[in-house]
Design a protein around this motif. Structure first.
Motif, PDB file in Angstrom:
ATOM      1  N   VAL A 101       0.854  -1.193   0.000  1.00 50.77           N
ATOM      2  CA  VAL A 101       0.000   0.000   0.000  1.00 50.77           C
ATOM      3  C   VAL A 101       0.891   1.245   0.000  1.00 50.77           C
ATOM      4  O   VAL A 101       0.507   2.304  -0.491  1.00 50.77           O
ATOM      5  N   SER A 102       2.099   1.107   0.528  1.00 49.16           N
ATOM      6  CA  SER A 102       3.031   2.240   0.544  1.00 49.16           C
ATOM      7  C   SER A 102       3.208   2.813  -0.862  1.00 49.16           C
ATOM      8  O   SER A 102       3.072   4.020  -1.072  1.00 49.16           O
ATOM      9  N   GLU A 103       3.520   1.937  -1.798  1.00 54.71           N
ATOM     10  CA  GLU A 103       3.728   2.442  -3.158  1.00 54.71           C
ATOM     11  C   GLU A 103       2.400   2.911  -3.771  1.00 54.71           C
ATOM     12  O   GLU A 103       2.353   3.938  -4.460  1.00 54.71           O
ATOM     13  N   SER A 203      -8.911   5.310  -0.219  1.00 60.98           N
ATOM     14  CA  SER A 203      -9.363   4.546   0.939  1.00 60.98           C
ATOM     15  C   SER A 203      -8.360   3.427   1.245  1.00 60.98           C
ATOM     16  O   SER A 203      -8.292   2.434   0.529  1.00 60.98           O
ATOM     17  N   ASP A 204      -7.587   3.627   2.296  1.00 58.02           N
ATOM     18  CA  ASP A 204      -6.546   2.676   2.695  1.00 58.02           C
ATOM     19  C   ASP A 204      -7.205   1.639   3.597  1.00 58.02           C
ATOM     20  O   ASP A 204      -7.467   1.902   4.770  1.00 58.02           O
ATOM     21  N   GLU A 205      -7.468   0.457   3.036  1.00 57.35           N
ATOM     22  CA  GLU A 205      -8.233  -0.557   3.768  1.00 57.35           C
ATOM     23  C   GLU A 205      -7.352  -1.735   4.169  1.00 57.35           C
ATOM     24  O   GLU A 205      -7.794  -2.879   4.236  1.00 57.35           O
ATOM     25  N   PHE A 235      -1.384  -7.100   1.310  1.00 55.52           N
ATOM     26  CA  PHE A 235      -1.294  -8.415   1.925  1.00 55.52           C
ATOM     27  C   PHE A 235      -0.524  -8.388   3.243  1.00 55.52           C
ATOM     28  O   PHE A 235      -0.480  -9.371   3.961  1.00 55.52           O
ATOM     29  N   SER A 236       0.120  -7.236   3.544  1.00 56.23           N
ATOM     30  CA  SER A 236       1.059  -7.184   4.661  1.00 56.23           C
ATOM     31  C   SER A 236       0.431  -7.579   5.997  1.00 56.23           C
ATOM     32  O   SER A 236       1.015  -8.351   6.746  1.00 56.23           O
ATOM     33  N   LYS A 237      -0.725  -7.028   6.290  1.00 53.98           N
ATOM     34  CA  LYS A 237      -1.278  -7.182   7.634  1.00 53.98           C
ATOM     35  C   LYS A 237      -2.148  -8.433   7.734  1.00 53.98           C
ATOM     36  O   LYS A 237      -1.918  -9.284   8.573  1.00 53.98           O
TER      37      LYS A 237
HETATM   38  N1  PMP Z   1      -1.256   1.999   5.479  1.00 52.13           N
HETATM   39  C1  PMP Z   1      -1.295   1.814   6.812  1.00 52.13           C
HETATM   40  C2  PMP Z   1      -2.408   2.417   7.581  1.00 52.13           C
HETATM   41  C3  PMP Z   1      -0.278   1.088   7.454  1.00 52.13           C
HETATM   42  O1  PMP Z   1      -0.327   0.920   8.783  1.00 52.13           O
HETATM   43  C4  PMP Z   1       0.785   0.554   6.687  1.00 52.13           C
HETATM   44  C5  PMP Z   1       1.930  -0.215   7.303  1.00 52.13           C
HETATM   45  N2  PMP Z   1       2.188  -0.036   8.615  1.00 52.13           N
HETATM   46  C6  PMP Z   1       0.771   0.773   5.305  1.00 52.13           C
HETATM   47  C7  PMP Z   1      -0.263   1.493   4.733  1.00 52.13           C
HETATM   48  C8  PMP Z   1       1.858   0.253   4.394  1.00 52.13           C
HETATM   49  O2  PMP Z   1       1.770  -1.118   4.245  1.00 52.13           O
HETATM   50  P1  PMP Z   1       2.467  -1.945   3.095  1.00 52.13           P
HETATM   51  O3  PMP Z   1       3.291  -1.030   2.284  1.00 52.13           O
HETATM   52  O4  PMP Z   1       3.288  -2.976   3.796  1.00 52.13           O
HETATM   53  O5  PMP Z   1       1.342  -2.560   2.297  1.00 52.13           O
END
Ligand code: PMP
Length: 391
Positions: A101-103, A203-205, A235-237
């Motif tokens: 989601v960062s990128e 929307s960061d879900e 997929f990170s969380k």
């Molecule tokens: N959005 C939120 C709210 C987060 O807490 C995080 C990671 N801590 C991210 C985005 C980024 O996650 P990632 O790049 O690993 O998908």
């Protein structure tokens, strides 16, 4: 400053470093520390997902992929999002696979913001929102959320913060660091406001599968929102895949196309190995997600109860894996509380101010660590509070 500092652009030089990293650096050097500071799952990626990555390597799948991501993964994403969130996105031109989601967030901002545009978001919030906006020469407008409201975004506060030139609204439910969520009625009001002011919504879900009560509603599924919302997920969380660095954006074709340009030139594509693992996660990962969510819920119930017993008022977060207790009653501000707790009792929590001014008086405690370690941390916090109150 070191002499080469003169080469660094002004808007980069003026950015603060993430407050969380400072704490990690201290914790990693400390013996016997218990960290409630980490923002990632303590679970290892489920084996069937790791196996898919190993199979990809074994089959020699080590190439670049389509810039948008493999068609196979985009098709899985399309199915998964429709089944779990509602809106249907075309794999061909409405879905982009990213490095987390960062990128996705970064390229969305860079693809849509002109210098001077204004961006609304609720705060306390994830540490990267304000700096990412600043990197686009745009203006961040934080909207305070409060403990009285369990850190849900109040549509009236959003309206009050709006100014001419606002183009984008970033939402993150459940919220890092507060666990706040917005119920359907609130989301509907926010959606009407976005339509009225012609806002694009990001929307960061990323924590949505880790919703403990009440179910999760995506704003993208509300009337009139699909065409002005970019749904960001990864997929990170939920699948415990932080190290795979994989995520995605779904949205209207023209916006995704703009993002694709930024992605194409800066990144090319996400790792093929991670993409193969992500396909397996979406196809067969549901049981693992539910198992992890149940574990987080048990830990949440424990840590929230203990904080309240210890005199650190803490609401029960409805999602994500962070508790956000109020520490100011101990007579210390967030930073002093976190610093002294680490130095004196070797427990790491993140000062609430790392997530914006609205976090003053609070600390973030992640419960993505084992029950035993959370228990130990709470015992140490109890001793720390005894010392502070005696002094
Ligand atoms: N959005 C939120 C709210 C987060 O807490 C995080 C990671 N801590 C991210 C985005 C980024 O996650 P990632 O790049 O690993 O998908």
């Amino acid at each position: 400053m070191e002499e080469s500092g003169r080469f660094v652009a002004r808007h980069v030089a003026s950015l603060p470093k993430s407050g969380i990293r400072d704490f990690f650096a201290i914790v990693s050097r400390m013996k016997d520390a218990v960290s409630l500071g980490i923002g990632e799952p303590d679970f290892v990626t489920p084996f069937h997902i790791r196996e898919a990555a190993m199979n990809a390597l074994e089959k020699g799948r080590t190439s670049y992929t389509d810039n948008r991501g493999t068609l196979q993964l985009r098709e899985e994403i399309s199915r998964y999002v429709a089944a779990n969130y509602g809106p249907e996105y075309r794999p061909d031109d409405e879905i982009l696979v990213t490095i987390g989601v960062s990128e996705a967030l970064d390229i969305l901002l860079r693809a849509t913001l002109n210098p001077g545009d204004k961006v609304l978001y609720h705060e306390p919030c994830y540490v990267s929102y304000a700096p990412s906006v600043a990197l686009c020469h745009a203006e961040a407008i934080p909207v305070r959320t409060t403990e009285e409201d369990q850190f849900a975004l109040d549509p009236a506060a959003l309206r009050a913060a709006w100014r001419p030139g606002c183009k984008l609204l970033i939402l993150n439910f459940p919220t890092n660091p507060t666990g706040g969520t917005a119920d359907r009625a609130k989301l509907e009001e926010i959606a009407r406001f976005a339509v009225e002011k012609d806002l694009l919504v990001a929307s960061d879900e990323i924590y949505s599968e880790l919703t403990f009560e009440g179910g999760h509603v995506s704003i993208a599924s509300l009337p009139g929102m699909r065409e002005r919302t970019v749904f960001l997920h990864g997929f990170s969380k939920s699948f415990a895949m932080t190290g795979f660095r994989i995520g995605y954006a779904c949205g209207p074709a023209a916006v995704v196309d703009g993002m694709l340009k930024v992605h194409q030139y800066g990144i090319m594509c996400a790792s093929i190995v991670s993409q193969e693992a992500a396909v397996e996660a979406l196809r067969n990962g549901r049981d693992s997600v539910l198992h992890m969510r149940d574990k987080y819920r048990e830990r949440r119930d424990f840590i929230v109860r203990r904080f309240n017993e210890l005199g650190l008022p803490c609401h029960s977060p409805r999602g994500a894996f962070y508790a956000f207790p109020k520490v100011s009653g101990a007579g210390l501000d967030s930073l002093d509380f976190a610093r002294r707790l680490l130095e004196e009792r070797k427990v790491a929590m993140v000062p609430g101010t790392a997530f914006g001014a609205g976090g003053a008086g609070f600390c973030r405690a992640s419960f993505s660590t084992s029950y035993e370690r959370i228990h130990e941390a709470c015992e140490r916090i109890a001793r720390f509070l005894d010392d502070v109150r005696r002094a």
